[in-house]
Design a protein around this motif. Structure first.
Motif, PDB file in Angstrom:
ATOM      1  N   ALA A  35     -23.247  62.984   2.311  1.00  0.00           N
ATOM      2  CA  ALA A  35     -22.004  63.490   1.728  1.00  0.00           C
ATOM      3  C   ALA A  35     -22.173  64.867   1.082  1.00  0.00           C
ATOM      4  N   ALA A  36     -23.422  65.281   0.835  1.00  0.00           N
ATOM      5  CA  ALA A  36     -23.659  66.563   0.144  1.00  0.00           C
ATOM      6  C   ALA A  36     -23.275  67.738   1.044  1.00  0.00           C
ATOM      7  N   PRO A  37     -22.800  68.849   0.464  1.00  0.00           N
ATOM      8  CA  PRO A  37     -22.267  69.951   1.273  1.00  0.00           C
ATOM      9  C   PRO A  37     -23.315  70.859   1.892  1.00  0.00           C
ATOM     10  N   ASP A  38     -24.524  70.952   1.321  1.00  0.00           N
ATOM     11  CA  ASP A  38     -25.486  71.916   1.850  1.00  0.00           C
ATOM     12  C   ASP A  38     -26.902  71.528   1.435  1.00  0.00           C
ATOM     13  N   LEU A  39     -27.861  72.333   1.873  1.00  0.00           N
ATOM     14  CA  LEU A  39     -29.264  72.052   1.612  1.00  0.00           C
ATOM     15  C   LEU A  39     -29.574  72.044   0.123  1.00  0.00           C
ATOM     16  N   ALA A  40     -29.058  72.997  -0.623  1.00  0.00           N
ATOM     17  CA  ALA A  40     -29.331  73.060  -2.054  1.00  0.00           C
ATOM     18  C   ALA A  40     -28.841  71.798  -2.768  1.00  0.00           C
ATOM     19  N   ALA A  41     -27.674  71.318  -2.386  1.00  0.00           N
ATOM     20  CA  ALA A  41     -27.141  70.103  -3.005  1.00  0.00           C
ATOM     21  C   ALA A  41     -27.997  68.892  -2.654  1.00  0.00           C
ATOM     22  N   ARG A  42     -28.484  68.844  -1.424  1.00  0.00           N
ATOM     23  CA  ARG A  42     -29.349  67.726  -1.036  1.00  0.00           C
ATOM     24  C   ARG A  42     -30.669  67.779  -1.793  1.00  0.00           C
ATOM     25  N   ALA A  43     -31.220  68.983  -1.940  1.00  0.00           N
ATOM     26  CA  ALA A  43     -32.456  69.122  -2.700  1.00  0.00           C
ATOM     27  C   ALA A  43     -32.265  68.658  -4.141  1.00  0.00           C
ATOM     28  N   ALA A  44     -31.120  68.972  -4.724  1.00  0.00           N
ATOM     29  CA  ALA A  44     -30.842  68.566  -6.098  1.00  0.00           C
ATOM     30  C   ALA A  44     -30.785  67.041  -6.232  1.00  0.00           C
ATOM     31  N   ILE A  45     -30.253  66.373  -5.221  1.00  0.00           N
ATOM     32  CA  ILE A  45     -30.202  64.908  -5.235  1.00  0.00           C
ATOM     33  C   ILE A  45     -31.620  64.336  -5.278  1.00  0.00           C
ATOM     34  N   ILE A  46     -32.518  64.893  -4.451  1.00  0.00           N
ATOM     35  CA  ILE A  46     -33.887  64.397  -4.416  1.00  0.00           C
ATOM     36  C   ILE A  46     -34.633  64.755  -5.696  1.00  0.00           C
ATOM     37  N   GLU A  47     -34.384  65.941  -6.236  1.00  0.00           N
ATOM     38  CA  GLU A  47     -35.000  66.316  -7.512  1.00  0.00           C
ATOM     39  C   GLU A  47     -34.668  65.286  -8.592  1.00  0.00           C
ATOM     40  N   ALA A  48     -33.412  64.920  -8.683  1.00  0.00           N
ATOM     41  CA  ALA A  48     -32.997  63.953  -9.704  1.00  0.00           C
ATOM     42  C   ALA A  48     -33.629  62.586  -9.464  1.00  0.00           C
ATOM     43  N   TRP A  49     -33.857  62.238  -8.209  1.00  0.00           N
ATOM     44  CA  TRP A  49     -34.472  60.951  -7.856  1.00  0.00           C
ATOM     45  C   TRP A  49     -35.968  60.931  -8.209  1.00  0.00           C
ATOM     46  N   LEU A  91     -40.820  62.199   4.216  1.00  0.00           N
ATOM     47  CA  LEU A  91     -39.720  61.242   4.303  1.00  0.00           C
ATOM     48  C   LEU A  91     -38.548  61.990   4.919  1.00  0.00           C
ATOM     49  N   GLU A  92     -38.062  61.504   6.053  1.00  0.00           N
ATOM     50  CA  GLU A  92     -37.034  62.224   6.805  1.00  0.00           C
ATOM     51  C   GLU A  92     -35.780  61.367   6.941  1.00  0.00           C
ATOM     52  N   PHE A  93     -34.634  61.999   6.673  1.00  0.00           N
ATOM     53  CA  PHE A  93     -33.335  61.329   6.760  1.00  0.00           C
ATOM     54  C   PHE A  93     -32.561  61.906   7.944  1.00  0.00           C
ATOM     55  N   TYR A  94     -32.018  61.028   8.783  1.00  0.00           N
ATOM     56  CA  TYR A  94     -31.200  61.454   9.919  1.00  0.00           C
ATOM     57  C   TYR A  94     -29.737  61.328   9.512  1.00  0.00           C
ATOM     58  N   LEU A  95     -29.071  62.470   9.381  1.00  0.00           N
ATOM     59  CA  LEU A  95     -27.700  62.504   8.874  1.00  0.00           C
ATOM     60  C   LEU A  95     -26.669  62.589   9.987  1.00  0.00           C
ATOM     61  N   ALA A  96     -27.122  62.626  11.234  1.00  0.00           N
ATOM     62  CA  ALA A  96     -26.226  62.574  12.402  1.00  0.00           C
ATOM     63  C   ALA A  96     -26.937  61.716  13.449  1.00  0.00           C
ATOM     64  N   ASP A  97     -27.131  62.227  14.671  1.00  0.00           N
ATOM     65  CA  ASP A  97     -27.876  61.462  15.668  1.00  0.00           C
ATOM     66  C   ASP A  97     -29.348  61.371  15.270  1.00  0.00           C
ATOM     67  N   ARG A  98     -30.024  60.371  15.807  1.00  0.00           N
ATOM     68  CA  ARG A  98     -31.419  60.140  15.446  1.00  0.00           C
ATOM     69  C   ARG A  98     -32.346  60.485  16.607  1.00  0.00           C
ATOM     70  N   TYR A  99     -33.585  60.771  16.275  1.00  0.00           N
ATOM     71  CA  TYR A  99     -34.608  60.954  17.298  1.00  0.00           C
ATOM     72  C   TYR A  99     -34.831  59.634  18.032  1.00  0.00           C
ATOM     73  N   ARG A 100     -35.231  59.760  19.286  1.00  0.00           N
ATOM     74  CA  ARG A 100     -35.819  58.624  19.993  1.00  0.00           C
ATOM     75  C   ARG A 100     -37.315  58.881  20.102  1.00  0.00           C
ATOM     76  N   VAL A 101     -38.088  57.825  19.968  1.00  0.00           N
ATOM     77  CA  VAL A 101     -39.545  57.945  19.886  1.00  0.00           C
ATOM     78  C   VAL A 101     -40.171  57.181  21.042  1.00  0.00           C
ATOM     79  N   ARG A 102     -41.038  57.864  21.796  1.00  0.00           N
ATOM     80  CA  ARG A 102     -41.715  57.236  22.932  1.00  0.00           C
ATOM     81  C   ARG A 102     -43.180  57.003  22.601  1.00  0.00           C
ATOM     82  N   ASP A 103     -43.594  55.750  22.674  1.00  0.00           N
ATOM     83  CA  ASP A 103     -44.983  55.388  22.416  1.00  0.00           C
ATOM     84  C   ASP A 103     -45.855  55.851  23.581  1.00  0.00           C
TER      85      ASP A 103
END
Length: 283
Positions: free
Chosen positions: A134-148, A44-56
């Motif tokens: 809104a999270a400041p770094d990778l560790a904080a983002r990981a903690a959000i997913i852990e709690a989820w 499961l991937e979240f785009y927190l700035a620009d997004r990928y474009r996908v070519r079929d």
């Protein structure tokens, strides 16, 4: 090279999540094409700035990825991605049976597909995306997913199919299905049905993709110099067998595929930390 920062999950989540990853890259004046051949990863991937474009590959149509995308196991080169702009991605890499165990629906529904995360998992995905941004770094983002994910993990029982998938992954597909079924104390047909439901493809097809990915790794990391040596080390009958599998799983020869993948090759930055507590992060 595209740097990948990686942090491991807590012991509670480790049967279901391989790692939390972050990719940050700025490509303001460049668009880089990344081929996506067959692969076993489910994420499961979240785009927190620009997004990928996908070519079929089949139609040539180009679409922009959703804010959160759920990607299943891929058995052939279905799409390429176009990388550009300011990229900041956060990815939950699931174990082979991790997504199925945590979220219930048959993982086979995701095979060779990439779906908007909210369409599969509901509106909470959008709320998680906001918190990740809104999270400041990778560790904080990981903690959000852990709690989820922690409440879902606490509800799971030990699963012989999860063990078998991990064993097959560790051996790069080099193990007999009958041996795994016997070790799991299941009949071979029952084992194949349960494996397909949990992982998304049959055991034999999963082993086929694992062998292909191992050949790519051996060549990319210089473990084996020549393609004949790569074929032998990865478990193919011979080099011709390997070339046939590359055409089937990536739509190209080994040499051309490696050349196409080189500009967007990723390199893993040493682990920045881990979440080894047995308790949900952030609790």
């Amino acid at each position: 090279m595209f740097p990948v920062r990686r942090i491991r999950p807590s012991r509670l989540l480790s049967p279901y999540v391989k790692a939390f990853e972050e990719r940050v890259q700025r490509l303001d004046a460049t668009v880089v094409l990344r081929p996506l051949p067959a692969r076993t990863e489910q994420f499961l991937e979240f785009y927190l700035a620009d997004r990928y474009r996908v070519r079929d590959i089949a139609s040539g149509a180009i679409e922009t990825a959703p804010q959160a995308v759920l990607v299943g196991l891929q058995t052939y080169r279905r799409v390429d991605v176009l990388l550009g702009g300011a990229l900041r991605l956060f990815t939950i890499q699931f174990t082979p049976t991790g997504f199925s165990a945590l979220f219930g629906p048959s993982t086979a529904q995701l095979t060779d597909r990439a779906l908007a995360g909210g369409d599969v998992l509901g509106p909470e995905v959008a709320l998680i995306a906001e918190r990740l941004e809104a999270a400041p770094d990778l560790a904080a983002r990981a903690a959000i997913i852990e709690a989820w994910l922690a409440p879902r993990a606490l509800a799971q029982a030990r699963d012989p199919i999860a063990w078998a998938a991990r064993r097959m992954t560790a051996l790069h597909g080099g193990v007999r299905v009958a041996d795994l079924a016997r070790a799991a104390d299941l009949g071979e047909r029952q084992f194949e049905r349960r494996f397909t439901r949990a992982v998304g493809v049959s055991p034999k097809r999963y082993a086929r993709v694992l062998r292909f990915r191992e050949a790519l790794r051996l060549k990319a990391e210089g473990v084996e110099a020549g393609w004949a040596s790569v074929a032998q080390a990865a478990g193919y009958v011979d080099q011709a067998h390997m070339i046939h599998e590359f055409q089937a799983l990536a739509g190209d020869s080994p040499e051309r595929l490696m050349a196409a993948m080189a500009p967007a090759r990723e390199t893993v930055v040493p682990v920045v930390g881990n979440l080894q507590s047995g308790q949900p992060a952030g609790s």
